[in-house]
Design a protein around this motif. Structure first.
Motif, PDB file in Angstrom:
ATOM      1  N   GLY A   1     -12.711  -7.371  14.840  1.00 43.64           N
ATOM      2  CA  GLY A   1     -11.768  -8.711  14.954  1.00 43.64           C
ATOM      3  C   GLY A   1     -11.157  -9.071  13.592  1.00 43.64           C
ATOM      4  N   TRP A   2     -10.442 -10.143  13.745  1.00 44.11           N
ATOM      5  CA  TRP A   2     -10.008 -10.849  12.445  1.00 44.11           C
ATOM      6  C   TRP A   2     -10.805 -11.000  11.349  1.00 44.11           C
ATOM      7  CZ3 TRP A   2      -5.124  -9.302  11.981  1.00 44.11           C
ATOM      8  CH2 TRP A   2      -4.288  -8.957  13.155  1.00 44.11           C
ATOM      9  N   THR A   3     -11.819 -12.049  11.839  1.00 46.34           N
ATOM     10  CA  THR A   3     -12.829 -12.501  11.011  1.00 46.34           C
ATOM     11  C   THR A   3     -13.725 -11.256  10.131  1.00 46.34           C
ATOM     12  OG1 THR A   3     -14.712 -12.472  12.900  1.00 46.34           O
ATOM     13  CG2 THR A   3     -13.566 -14.649  12.439  1.00 46.34           C
ATOM     14  N   GLU A   4     -14.075 -10.134  10.954  1.00 44.18           N
ATOM     15  CA  GLU A   4     -14.518  -9.189  10.372  1.00 44.18           C
ATOM     16  C   GLU A   4     -13.466  -8.337   9.055  1.00 44.18           C
ATOM     17  OE1 GLU A   4     -17.073  -6.154   9.002  1.00 44.18           O
ATOM     18  OE2 GLU A   4     -17.369  -7.990  10.060  1.00 44.18           O
ATOM     19  N   ALA A   5     -12.210  -8.408   9.495  1.00 44.15           N
ATOM     20  CA  ALA A   5     -11.138  -7.843   8.610  1.00 44.15           C
ATOM     21  C   ALA A   5     -11.152  -8.959   7.333  1.00 44.15           C
ATOM     22  CB  ALA A   5      -9.904  -8.006   9.214  1.00 44.15           C
ATOM     23  N   LEU A   6     -11.184 -10.137   7.549  1.00 40.99           N
ATOM     24  CA  LEU A   6     -11.200 -10.957   6.443  1.00 40.99           C
ATOM     25  C   LEU A   6     -12.508 -10.717   5.478  1.00 40.99           C
ATOM     26  CD1 LEU A   6     -10.140 -14.288   8.145  1.00 40.99           C
ATOM     27  CD2 LEU A   6      -8.810 -12.901   6.325  1.00 40.99           C
TER      28      LEU A   6
ATOM     29  N   MET B   1       3.618   0.186  20.627  1.00 46.62           N
ATOM     30  CA  MET B   1       4.302  -0.324  19.487  1.00 46.62           C
ATOM     31  C   MET B   1       3.531  -0.095  18.343  1.00 46.62           C
ATOM     32  SD  MET B   1       3.978  -3.054  16.776  1.00 46.62           S
ATOM     33  CE  MET B   1       3.371  -4.486  17.722  1.00 46.62           C
ATOM     34  N   ARG B   2       2.041  -0.556  18.473  1.00 47.32           N
ATOM     35  CA  ARG B   2       1.135  -0.427  17.122  1.00 47.32           C
ATOM     36  C   ARG B   2       0.970   1.199  16.756  1.00 47.32           C
ATOM     37  NH1 ARG B   2      -0.515  -2.733  13.413  1.00 47.32           N
ATOM     38  NH2 ARG B   2      -2.314  -1.561  13.736  1.00 47.32           N
ATOM     39  N   ALA B   3       1.015   2.084  17.754  1.00 44.08           N
ATOM     40  CA  ALA B   3       0.701   3.634  17.806  1.00 44.08           C
ATOM     41  C   ALA B   3       1.982   4.088  16.819  1.00 44.08           C
ATOM     42  CB  ALA B   3       0.724   4.190  18.956  1.00 44.08           C
TER      43      ALA B   3
ATOM     44  N   LEU C   1       1.932  -4.369  11.207  1.00 47.66           N
ATOM     45  CA  LEU C   1       1.800  -3.481  10.125  1.00 47.66           C
ATOM     46  C   LEU C   1       0.924  -2.380  10.671  1.00 47.66           C
ATOM     47  CD1 LEU C   1       1.378  -6.063   7.232  1.00 47.66           C
ATOM     48  CD2 LEU C   1       3.370  -4.969   7.945  1.00 47.66           C
ATOM     49  N   GLY C   2       1.138  -1.272   9.927  1.00 42.44           N
ATOM     50  CA  GLY C   2       0.487  -0.048  10.314  1.00 42.44           C
ATOM     51  C   GLY C   2      -1.205  -0.309  10.089  1.00 42.44           C
ATOM     52  N   ASP C   3      -1.252  -0.366   8.931  1.00 44.61           N
ATOM     53  CA  ASP C   3      -2.557  -0.674   8.417  1.00 44.61           C
ATOM     54  C   ASP C   3      -2.938  -2.053   8.093  1.00 44.61           C
ATOM     55  OD1 ASP C   3      -5.210  -0.500   7.003  1.00 44.61           O
ATOM     56  OD2 ASP C   3      -4.539   1.111   5.842  1.00 44.61           O
ATOM     57  N   GLN C   4      -3.511  -2.703   9.203  1.00 39.55           N
ATOM     58  CA  GLN C   4      -3.723  -4.274   9.096  1.00 39.55           C
ATOM     59  C   GLN C   4      -4.715  -4.556   8.152  1.00 39.55           C
ATOM     60  OE1 GLN C   4      -3.140  -5.739  13.635  1.00 39.55           O
ATOM     61  NE2 GLN C   4      -4.378  -3.851  13.643  1.00 39.55           N
ATOM     62  N   GLN C   5      -5.816  -3.589   8.010  1.00 38.10           N
ATOM     63  CA  GLN C   5      -6.661  -3.918   7.031  1.00 38.10           C
ATOM     64  C   GLN C   5      -6.448  -4.026   5.704  1.00 38.10           C
ATOM     65  OE1 GLN C   5     -10.228  -5.041   7.344  1.00 38.10           O
ATOM     66  NE2 GLN C   5      -9.725  -5.674   5.472  1.00 38.10           N
TER      67      GLN C   5
ATOM     68  N   ARG D   1      -2.887   2.685  11.807  1.00 37.43           N
ATOM     69  CA  ARG D   1      -4.499   3.014  11.907  1.00 37.43           C
ATOM     70  C   ARG D   1      -5.030   1.848  12.796  1.00 37.43           C
ATOM     71  NH1 ARG D   1      -7.103   3.361   6.003  1.00 37.43           N
ATOM     72  NH2 ARG D   1      -8.858   3.902   7.429  1.00 37.43           N
ATOM     73  N   ARG D   2      -6.048   2.413  13.632  1.00 32.93           N
ATOM     74  CA  ARG D   2      -6.463   1.299  14.319  1.00 32.93           C
ATOM     75  C   ARG D   2      -7.509   0.377  13.658  1.00 32.93           C
ATOM     76  NH1 ARG D   2      -9.015   4.225  19.859  1.00 32.93           N
ATOM     77  NH2 ARG D   2      -9.720   1.990  20.032  1.00 32.93           N
TER      78      ARG D   2
END
Length: 289
Positions: free
Chosen positions: A198-203, A185-187, A127-131, A193-194
């Protein structure tokens, strides 16, 4: 996958079922740790062949598991797998067509109650915006509910560093090419969006706490039995095949892979007794306060 490397989900369907069966023990181990005794609703987002959805159902006393995927061919596959593998009337396991990019807010409105557990494996990074996606998935949760993301870990390895053909480090360069493809692919994703953390911070940024990570080692040492050897060869063949048109592999490395993956060649990997499987899988879990 990007437009340069299209995915035929109908063609990949048998491989998804094989993966679900191969990973059954891992799914059960993780589900046993994630599912609580009072859980009544779980959602598997990007369910593939529904291997984890079934593992979660096996750990629940009663209730419902909703498996969702955005690809119609995969939804049909998951429905067939569940129909053949599940018969316990105490837990209803159903599959719905829902695209994680657009349909999760609407999915929330159709659920009977907020979810006790949401599982998403290798889905958010597409997904473009993972957060934003993680925050949306967190919104499905009831207080005390858990969002579990199976992302990251260490890539699977199969070959010795020097296999006697081409330059040493052939598989490492294959992984490097895949990393560069992943960046591309992500771009190219809509609304990309970058996420420079990490994933824990995103959670945590999704309002979840506490946040934990569990990483498990998946190791099959040599010599591999025939089924595992065939799986390794198929895995490597797929990776080389979809990286071939990207220009990220050198001509010398492609020549080496062509020989290694050709059964009629004396260098065919299927002749080797030192193939192995080694990887590490990480599951990051956040709890809604």
């Amino acid at each position: 996958m990007s437009a340069d490397v299209p995915v035929d989900w109908a063609e990949l369907a048998p491989q998804l079922v094989d993966a679900a069966r191969r990973d059954r023990a891992w799914y059960l181990t993780i589900a046993r740790e994630l599912v609580g005794p009072a859980d009544r609703l779980a959602v598997d987002v990007g369910c593939g062949a529904a291997g984890m959805a079934l593992a979660i159902a096996r750990m629940m006393a009663c209730g419902q598991v909703v498996a969702v995927d955005g690809h119609p061919a995969v939804v049909d596959l998951a429905q067939d797998h569940i129909r053949n593998a599940w018969s316990d009337p105490r837990i209803r396991v159903e599959v719905r067509h829902a695209d994680i990019r657009h349909d999760i807010p609407a999915l929330r409105e159709t659920l009977d109650r907020p979810a006790d557990l949401v599982w998403a494996s290798a889905a958010v990074h597409h997904l473009g915006d993972q957060q934003a996606a993680i925050s949306t998935l967190a919104s499905l949760l009831a207080p005390g509910g858990r969002l579990a993301l199976a992302e990251g870990g260490l890539p699977e390895q199969h070959l010795p560093w020097d296999i006697g053909l081409g330059d040493p480090g052939l598989e490492a360069r294959l992984q490097s090419a895949q990393d560069r493809w992943f960046t591309r692919m992500r771009a190219d994703l809509p609304g990309s969006r970058r996420m420079p953390y990490g994933w824990t911070e995103a959670l945590r940024r999704a309002g979840l706490s506490p946040v934990t990570t569990r990483t498990t080692l998946d190791e099959q040492p040599p010599p591999l039995h025939d089924t595992a050897r065939r799986a390794v060869l198929a895995h490597l063949s797929r990776r080389v095949g979809w990286l071939r048109p990207t220009g990220l592999l050198s001509a010398g490395d492609l020549d080496a892979w062509d020989r290694l993956l050709e059964p009629a060649d004396e260098q065919w990997l299927g002749h080797r007794g030192d193939l192995f499987r080694l990887s590490a899988r990480s599951v990051h879990v956040g709890v809604r306060p």
